[in-house]
Design a protein around this motif. Structure first.
Motif, PDB file in Angstrom:
ATOM      1  N   THR A  16      -2.026  10.594   3.915  1.00 36.30           N
ATOM      2  CA  THR A  16      -2.885  10.865   5.082  1.00 36.30           C
ATOM      3  C   THR A  16      -2.279  11.933   5.992  1.00 36.30           C
ATOM      4  OG1 THR A  16      -1.932   8.913   6.172  1.00 36.30           O
ATOM      5  CG2 THR A  16      -4.088   8.645   5.127  1.00 36.30           C
ATOM      6  N   ARG A  23      -8.006   8.361   5.255  1.00 38.33           N
ATOM      7  CA  ARG A  23      -7.610   7.080   4.659  1.00 38.33           C
ATOM      8  C   ARG A  23      -8.443   6.744   3.405  1.00 38.33           C
ATOM      9  NH1 ARG A  23      -4.175   3.282   6.576  1.00 38.33           N
ATOM     10  NH2 ARG A  23      -4.368   1.305   5.480  1.00 38.33           N
ATOM     11  N   VAL A  61     -10.777   0.792   9.057  1.00 38.68           N
ATOM     12  CA  VAL A  61      -9.417   0.275   8.854  1.00 38.68           C
ATOM     13  C   VAL A  61      -9.412  -1.254   8.974  1.00 38.68           C
ATOM     14  CG1 VAL A  61      -7.040   0.294   9.702  1.00 38.68           C
ATOM     15  CG2 VAL A  61      -8.353   2.415   9.640  1.00 38.68           C
TER      16      VAL A  61
END
Ligand code: SF4
Length: 117
Positions: A16, A23, A61
């Motif tokens: 990343t 991601r 995330v």
């Protein structure tokens, strides 16, 4: 090239840190090239995982973290591929084919739809 000598790194933080790699892309690389268990969260995974009650989150995330808790590790890589196929063929965003779906008993969207009649 300077840092890795032309070898693509497998570490999520190293990936990343590369320009243009987010991601999602990093996890695709980790899973499909390095066969490292990783969960890719794209639009299909987000939408369908929420419907199936695997997560209530909006943030990719956080969704990834929730999915890592509920899915067996040996299914992490395949889950994304399976859900993308499912999202393109049956559970489309605009007009899901619920009458053809084998997951109705787990789907909160379907249960709500049935309640409304
Ligand atoms: S029942 Fe409908 S909305 Fe729910 S997962 Fe299946 S196709 Fe998608």
């Amino acid at each position: 090239m300077e840092k890795y000598g032309g070898e693509v790194p497998s570490d999520i933080d190293e990936l990343t840190a590369l320009q243009g790699v987010g991601r999602k892309t990093a996890n695709v690389i980790r899973g499909n090239i390095f066969h490292e268990p990783s969960v890719v969260v794209d639009t299909h995974v987000k939408r369908i995982s929420r419907k199936l009650g695997f997560t209530k989150e909006e943030d990719p995330v956080k969704i990834e973290q929730d999915l890592m808790k509920v899915l067996p590790k040996d299914h992490w890589i395949l889950y994304n591929i399976q859900i993308i196929t499912f999202g393109r063929q049956i559970c489309m965003a605009r007009n899901p084919k619920c009458q053809e779906c084998f997951l109705t008993e787990y789907c909160s969207y379907y249960k709500e739809k049935m309640k409304r009649g």
